[in-house]
Every structure is written in structure tokens, then in C-alpha cells.
Design an enzyme around this catalytic site. Structure first.
Site, PDB file in Angstrom:
ATOM      1  N   ARG A 118       0.789  -1.214  -0.126  1.00 60.11           N
ATOM      2  CA  ARG A 118       0.088   0.073   0.004  1.00 60.11           C
ATOM      3  C   ARG A 118       0.815   1.118  -0.030  1.00 60.11           C
ATOM      4  O   ARG A 118       1.873   1.311   0.569  1.00 60.11           O
ATOM      5  CB  ARG A 118      -1.046  -0.076   1.216  1.00 60.11           C
ATOM      6  CG  ARG A 118      -1.964  -1.066   1.365  1.00 60.11           C
ATOM      7  CD  ARG A 118      -2.728  -1.187   2.542  1.00 60.11           C
ATOM      8  NE  ARG A 118      -3.853  -2.271   2.426  1.00 60.11           N
ATOM      9  CZ  ARG A 118      -3.787  -3.673   2.846  1.00 60.11           C
ATOM     10  NH1 ARG A 118      -2.404  -3.915   2.974  1.00 60.11           N
ATOM     11  NH2 ARG A 118      -4.328  -4.496   2.574  1.00 60.11           N
ATOM     12  N   HIS A 143      -0.824  -2.375  -4.775  1.00 60.55           N
ATOM     13  CA  HIS A 143      -0.360  -3.313  -5.650  1.00 60.55           C
ATOM     14  C   HIS A 143      -0.256  -2.823  -7.149  1.00 60.55           C
ATOM     15  O   HIS A 143      -0.662  -3.724  -7.974  1.00 60.55           O
ATOM     16  CB  HIS A 143      -1.004  -4.927  -5.598  1.00 60.55           C
ATOM     17  CG  HIS A 143      -0.872  -5.597  -4.357  1.00 60.55           C
ATOM     18  ND1 HIS A 143       0.100  -5.373  -3.601  1.00 60.55           N
ATOM     19  CD2 HIS A 143      -1.794  -6.408  -3.633  1.00 60.55           C
ATOM     20  CE1 HIS A 143       0.014  -6.353  -2.527  1.00 60.55           C
ATOM     21  NE2 HIS A 143      -0.965  -6.846  -2.647  1.00 60.55           N
ATOM     22  N   HIS A 216       3.082 -12.943  -5.037  1.00 58.22           N
ATOM     23  CA  HIS A 216       2.007 -13.131  -3.954  1.00 58.22           C
ATOM     24  C   HIS A 216       1.168 -14.468  -4.184  1.00 58.22           C
ATOM     25  O   HIS A 216       0.014 -14.675  -4.241  1.00 58.22           O
ATOM     26  CB  HIS A 216       0.814 -11.820  -4.575  1.00 58.22           C
ATOM     27  CG  HIS A 216       0.039 -11.293  -3.742  1.00 58.22           C
ATOM     28  ND1 HIS A 216      -0.991 -12.407  -2.812  1.00 58.22           N
ATOM     29  CD2 HIS A 216      -0.002 -10.243  -2.812  1.00 58.22           C
ATOM     30  CE1 HIS A 216      -1.598 -11.648  -2.088  1.00 58.22           C
ATOM     31  NE2 HIS A 216      -0.967 -10.453  -1.967  1.00 58.22           N
ATOM     32  N   ASP A 288      -1.673  -9.172   8.994  1.00 57.15           N
ATOM     33  CA  ASP A 288      -1.573  -8.466   7.495  1.00 57.15           C
ATOM     34  C   ASP A 288      -0.511  -7.239   7.824  1.00 57.15           C
ATOM     35  O   ASP A 288      -0.988  -6.159   7.752  1.00 57.15           O
ATOM     36  CB  ASP A 288      -2.957  -7.937   7.015  1.00 57.15           C
ATOM     37  CG  ASP A 288      -2.858  -7.540   5.489  1.00 57.15           C
ATOM     38  OD1 ASP A 288      -1.905  -7.722   4.831  1.00 57.15           O
ATOM     39  OD2 ASP A 288      -4.003  -7.215   5.047  1.00 57.15           O
ATOM     40  N   GLU A 354       5.276 -12.262   1.342  1.00 59.37           N
ATOM     41  CA  GLU A 354       5.298 -11.230   0.259  1.00 59.37           C
ATOM     42  C   GLU A 354       6.706 -10.633   0.669  1.00 59.37           C
ATOM     43  O   GLU A 354       6.673  -9.834   1.614  1.00 59.37           O
ATOM     44  CB  GLU A 354       4.401 -10.449   0.072  1.00 59.37           C
ATOM     45  CG  GLU A 354       2.920 -11.016  -0.258  1.00 59.37           C
ATOM     46  CD  GLU A 354       1.906 -10.210   0.025  1.00 59.37           C
ATOM     47  OE1 GLU A 354       1.765  -8.820  -0.524  1.00 59.37           O
ATOM     48  OE2 GLU A 354       0.943 -10.289   0.871  1.00 59.37           O
TER      49      GLU A 354
END
Length: 389
Positions: A118, A143, A216, A288, A354
């Protein structure tokens, strides 16, 4: 005299026979090399709405591991790994056909860019100029935008240096998705015979820009039989990046010790994922977040994370030159997606490692820089290695 002539003829016959044999062996060697060169299977995989044809490539190693990669989005669509009995099963989420990826995909197996993760308020300032990006994740940019690197067709060619791999190339034009500079990106997927997939990312630009590339894939080492909560995960990081309510890092590097974010020793994903006494778990709906890797030297290749699935014995290690890894636990999967083999992907059915620079780095000067300028080369490596125990 007759004996001498006979002997001479015999010698010449032997020499000619020897040369013929060597030529045959050389031809056989060339044929073998050619077979090796063309060992990557290429097959048609449909076409895009604009008519562009899409292909699927299969890498296979001597042990039997297979990785299927599409030139659309650099997608890893299938990836087999052995269990403790030597049985290979697909361990990544995705779709059976191209159509699924074209409808709505939460970045299953995607190559992500120009900026992975982000960027706050979908804008950043570089050298005094502000660049506006698409808001596609609340107020933020995620992304790479509407048509990121996961939604374009890459040029592909088989590696010619003896490695079992595929090279992908894409030139992102100046202004594409709001980013400055013509960015020439080259990525190689290399499958080794020790069941490792090495991903090398390089990029150059003709204007100052920001770059943060990642892969990803969503993993589930059960082979898709259940959720991932029983996986035992280790993350080689003493700190992580807390986020605000829109999942943008606050700028703080917070110690993991004593919190549910401490994966310095292996523990199951499920152990702390629903601990809503932790504000960060509440904000993320689980994990996350970006972990700040214990990297002794900038750009050095380190063990970033590992995952072990006890029922199958599958073990995955992730090595990277990147400073961070985003551990995402599929919190937004909600059962609305039916994937490969008719499997419904419910919440927390797959997790991602990631490898990356930190989210929102273009707006946070204290974070490692993601700026690439003309004459410089962006270069990172990530390796996913599988075994069993």
C-alpha cells in the site's frame, strides 16, 4: 609390402570408425542439450478480451516438482511439493483456467508491481513533484493500481545459460498507473533440483521512480485439504510495523517480543490470529503486517521465514535480500471464490510471504528507500525452498 599396405588400411579404417563414433556422440550430446533447452513445456492458455494470446509454461525438475507460470501477470498457477512420503501435491491457491483470474482474483500467484503493498492516500512526492495514483484500497493505492504488473502480458523466453528457468520482461511506460519513468523490468523464475524456486527481480528506469516488486502466491501446505491455522510458522524478525485502520504503517518499528506477533520461534498460525485483545490483530482482521527482517547487512540473502505442516510433513523456507516480509493470512477470503479442483477458498485458507520493501515507503523517509534513478539497477532475489520432515 602387402602386409604394410594392409596394416595401413586397417589403421585408417580404425581412425575413420573412431571419428564417426565421436561425431555420433557429439550429435547425441547436441540432441541432449537441445532436449534440455526445450524442456519447458509451453501450452496455449486462452486469450484476453482484447485478443492477446496467453500461454502457460511448466518447469519441472529431476525430483518431480512442477511449477506452472503464465505470461499473463507472471502468475504461478500450480506449484507441487513433496510430503513426508514423497507425494507431490499442489500447494498454492488459484484457478483451473485463465477465466478465473480475469474475473476477480485476490492476486493469486501474481507478480506484483510497480509497487507491491500500500501507498497512503494514493500519492507520493519525489524530487518535489507529487504523483497521484489510483485509490483502489479504501483511500490508498494497492499493488500497482487497476492494471498492475499482474494484469499485463509479459514477454517470455527460456533461459539459455543451462538453468531450468523462464525469463519475463515488461516495459512499464512513463505515466502508467501514475508512476513516472519508463521502467524496464526483467524477472527470472529458476527451478533447481533441490526443490527451490529462485526469483530474481531487476529493473531500470529513465526517470526517478519508486519500485517494490514481489510475488503473491497463497500457500497451503496441506494440498488444499483444510485451512492453514495448524501450520507452524517462523519469521526471522525482532520487529514488525504496526498499521493504522487503513493498514498503512504508522512509522513505528515495534518489538515483537511478548506479543502475538512474535514468530522468532515456530508456532502455529492459529495460536494468536484471533486474539482481539491485541489492537493490531483487530485492525488487520488477523495478520496482514510487514515484519522487519533480521538482516545483518543491507541486501544480504537471509532466511526470512518458514512454514511447517505437521500432518503432511511439508516444510517451506523463504530466503530473500529484501528488508521485509508481509505475512498475510488470507483474512479477506470469505468463501465466495471456488478455486482449483472445485475447492471453496474460505477465510484463512491460504497465507502469503510477500518479500518486499516496507509499505508506504515513498511517504516514510525513515524506511529503506524504494527510489530508483537513471543509471541505477533495482535488484532483489527471493528463494522458496521445499522439503519434508
Amino acid at each position: 609390402m602387402t602386409n604394410f599396405k594392409t596394416q595401413t588400411k586397417l589403421i585408417w579404417a580404425v581412425l575413420l570408425l573412431s571419428c564417426f563414433s565421436m561425431a555420433c556422440q557429439s550429435k547425441k550430446s547436441e540432441d541432449t542439450m537441445e532436449t534440455t533447452k526445450t524442456s519447458i513445456l509451453k501450452e496455449a492458455w486462452g486469450q484476453l478480451p482484447d485478443g492477446q494470446k496467453v500461454s502457460l509454461f511448466t518447469l519441472k525438475n529431476a525430483k518431480g516438482m512442477e511449477v506452472k507460470i503464465s505470461d499473463y501477470g507472471g502468475l504461478i498457477t500450480h506449484w507441487t511439493a513433496p510430503d513426508k512420503d514423497g507425494k507431490y501435491e499442489d500447494v498454492v491457491l488459484g484457478y483451473d483456467s485463465l477465466a478465473g483470474y480475469l474475473k476477480a482474483s485476490p492476486f493469486f500467484g501474481a507478480l506484483v508491481g510497480r509497487y507491491g503493498n500500500r501507498i497512503a492516500n494514493a500519492k507520493f512526492t519525489l524530487d518535489g513533484k507529487t504523483y497521484n495514483l489510483l485509490q483502489n484500497n479504501g483511500p490508498n493505492h494497492l499493488h500497482g493500481g487497476k492494471i498492475g504488473f499482474d494484469k499485463v502480458v509479459w514477454k517470455t523466453e527460456e533461459l539459455q545459460d543451462g538453468r531450468n528457468g523462464l525469463k519475463l520482461n515488461y516495459v512499464s511506460k512513463d505515466g502508467e498507473e501514475g508512476y513516472p519513468g519508463n521502467l524496464n523490468v526483467e524477472i527470472t523464475y529458476v527451478l533447481t533440483d533441490d526443490n527451490a524456486l529462485e526469483i530474481n527481480y531487476t529493473a531500470t528506469t529513465d526517470k526517478p521512480t519508486v519500485v517494490n516488486l514481489t510475488q503473491h502466491s497463497y500457500f497451503n501446505l496441506t494440498g488444499g485439504k483444510t485451512d492453514h491455522l495448524g501450520h507452524e510458522v517462523m519469521i526471522n524478525a525482532n520487529h514488525f510495523l504496526p498499521v493504522d485502520k487503513t493498514l498503512i504503517p504508522t512509522g513505528e518499528l515495534k518489538a515483537v517480543k511478548g506479543s502475538v506477533f512474535d514468530f522468532t520461534t515456530p508456532k502455529t498460525i492459529g495460536k494468536g490470529i484471533d486474539d482481539t485483545t491485541d489492537e493490531q490483530i483487530k485492525v488487520g482482521g488477523g495478520y496482514d503486517h510487514c515484519w522487519v527482517l533480521n538482516q545483518p547487512k543491507k541486501d544480504s540473502l537471509v532466511l526470512a521465514a518458514s512454514a511447517y505442516e505437521p500432518t503432511t510433513g511439508r516444510f517451506m523456507e523463504v530466503f530473500t535480500t529484501e528488508p521485509g516480509v508481509q505475512f498475510y493470512t488470507g483474512n479477506f477470503l470469505d468463501g465466495s471464490i471456488t478455486g482449483k479442483n472445485g475447492i471453496v477458498y474460505k477465510k484463512r485458507y491460504g497465507f502469503c510471504f510477500e518479500t518486499e520493501h516496507f509499505p508506504d515507503s515513498p511517504n516514510q523517509k525513515e524506511f529503506p528507500s524504494v527510489v530508483v534513478r537513471p543509471g541505477e539497477t533495482y535488484k532483489t532475489t527471493t528463494i522458496y525452498k521445499f522439503s519434508s520432515k
